[in-house]
Design a protein around this motif. Structure first.
Motif, short mmCIF file in Angstrom:
data_model
loop_
_atom_site.label_atom_id
_atom_site.label_comp_id
_atom_site.label_asym_id
_atom_site.label_seq_id
_atom_site.Cartn_x
_atom_site.Cartn_y
_atom_site.Cartn_z
N GLN A 48 0.83 -1.21 0.00
CA GLN A 48 0.00 0.00 0.00
C GLN A 48 0.86 1.25 0.00
O GLN A 48 0.56 2.22 -0.70
CB GLN A 48 -0.94 0.01 1.21
CG GLN A 48 -2.09 -0.95 1.10
CD GLN A 48 -2.94 -0.98 2.35
OE1 GLN A 48 -2.53 -0.50 3.40
NE2 GLN A 48 -4.13 -1.55 2.24
N GLN A 51 2.25 1.77 -3.45
CA GLN A 51 1.22 2.23 -4.38
C GLN A 51 0.84 3.68 -4.09
O GLN A 51 0.62 4.45 -5.03
CB GLN A 51 0.01 1.31 -4.32
CG GLN A 51 0.30 -0.03 -4.98
CD GLN A 51 -0.83 -1.03 -4.85
OE1 GLN A 51 -1.66 -0.94 -3.95
NE2 GLN A 51 -0.86 -2.01 -5.73
N ILE A 124 -8.39 5.87 -7.76
CA ILE A 124 -7.33 4.87 -7.54
C ILE A 124 -6.95 4.84 -6.06
O ILE A 124 -6.77 3.78 -5.47
CB ILE A 124 -6.11 5.16 -8.43
CG1 ILE A 124 -6.44 4.87 -9.89
CG2 ILE A 124 -4.91 4.33 -7.99
CD1 ILE A 124 -5.39 5.36 -10.87
N GLN A 125 -6.86 6.01 -5.47
CA GLN A 125 -6.48 6.09 -4.06
C GLN A 125 -7.51 5.43 -3.16
O GLN A 125 -7.17 4.85 -2.13
CB GLN A 125 -6.31 7.55 -3.66
CG GLN A 125 -5.11 7.80 -2.82
CD GLN A 125 -4.78 9.26 -2.74
OE1 GLN A 125 -5.47 10.12 -3.27
NE2 GLN A 125 -3.69 9.56 -2.06
N GLU A 127 -9.38 2.87 -4.04
CA GLU A 127 -9.51 1.44 -4.38
C GLU A 127 -8.91 0.59 -3.26
O GLU A 127 -7.79 0.82 -2.82
CB GLU A 127 -8.79 1.15 -5.70
CG GLU A 127 -8.78 -0.31 -6.10
CD GLU A 127 -10.16 -0.88 -6.35
OE1 GLU A 127 -10.49 -1.89 -5.70
OE2 GLU A 127 -10.91 -0.30 -7.15
N GLN A 130 -5.59 -4.13 -3.96
CA GLN A 130 -4.26 -3.69 -4.38
C GLN A 130 -3.94 -4.03 -5.83
O GLN A 130 -3.29 -3.27 -6.53
CB GLN A 130 -3.20 -4.27 -3.46
CG GLN A 130 -3.28 -3.73 -2.06
CD GLN A 130 -2.28 -4.38 -1.14
OE1 GLN A 130 -1.46 -5.20 -1.56
NE2 GLN A 130 -2.33 -4.03 0.13
N GLN A 133 -5.81 -1.69 -7.97
CA GLN A 133 -5.20 -0.37 -7.84
C GLN A 133 -3.94 -0.29 -8.72
O GLN A 133 -3.74 0.69 -9.43
CB GLN A 133 -4.85 -0.10 -6.38
CG GLN A 133 -4.42 1.33 -6.12
CD GLN A 133 -4.12 1.57 -4.65
OE1 GLN A 133 -3.42 0.78 -4.02
NE2 GLN A 133 -4.65 2.66 -4.12
#
Length: 162
Positions: A48, A51, A124-125, A127, A130, A133
């Motif tokens: 996370q 990402q 996207i943030q 989502e 993972q 995303q």
């Protein structure tokens, strides 16, 4: 016949031993499975974080590209405005007007792209999955690259028609 029945019951004893052995072996794996499961939140947190960093980088990259595009459009606008005009040449005036309309349209398209990109980054943030995303990040990077190339092509066409 009684001997056969006795043998038959002895065969079932042969199958019980491997089953018990398998049960004991699986009991040895449970602690390992729980250790792996315990490390899973750490891996998930690291993923996370990576990402989120990718999303920040994407935002910064998009902002930089937008600034560069704005600068290019401003330069092109100045070129169009500083171009000497023949008062009697209506064809030249029509071409200038057409170029100005295309330039205005390009600016509007870039504003729209900017807003859409920001919406996608926010989506996207949020989502949770993972893998999705990461896929969305790659798709957005690809889309940004395509938008940049299309804008460059359109700017080139406007410059060529001057």
């Amino acid at each position: 016949m009684a001997k056969r029945e006795k043998r038959h019951t002895n065969h079932s004893g042969y199958f019980a031993a491997p089953v018990l052995l398998l049960v004991f072996a699986l009991q040895g794996f449970w602690p390992m499975v729980s250790v792996l499961s315990a490390s899973d939140p750490l891996t998930e947190t690291q993923t996370q974080s990576r990402q989120q960093e990718q999303i920040r980088d994407l935002r910064q990259q998009d902002q930089l590209q937008q600034l560069q595009r704005d600068q290019q459009l401003n330069n092109l606008q100045q070129e169009l405005q500083s171009r000497p005009m023949d008062n009697g040449d209506s064809r030249s005036q029509q071409q200038l007007d057409q170029n100005q309309r295309k330039l205005d349209q390009l600016k509007n398209d870039q504003r729209l792209d900017r807003l859409q990109t920001e919406q996608q980054l926010n989506r996207i943030q949020r989502e949770q999955n993972q893998f999705r995303q990461q896929e969305q990040i790659r798709d957005l990077q690809h889309q940004q690259q395509m938008n940049l190339l299309q804008d460059q092509q359109r700017q080139f066409q406007i410059q060529r028609r001057r």
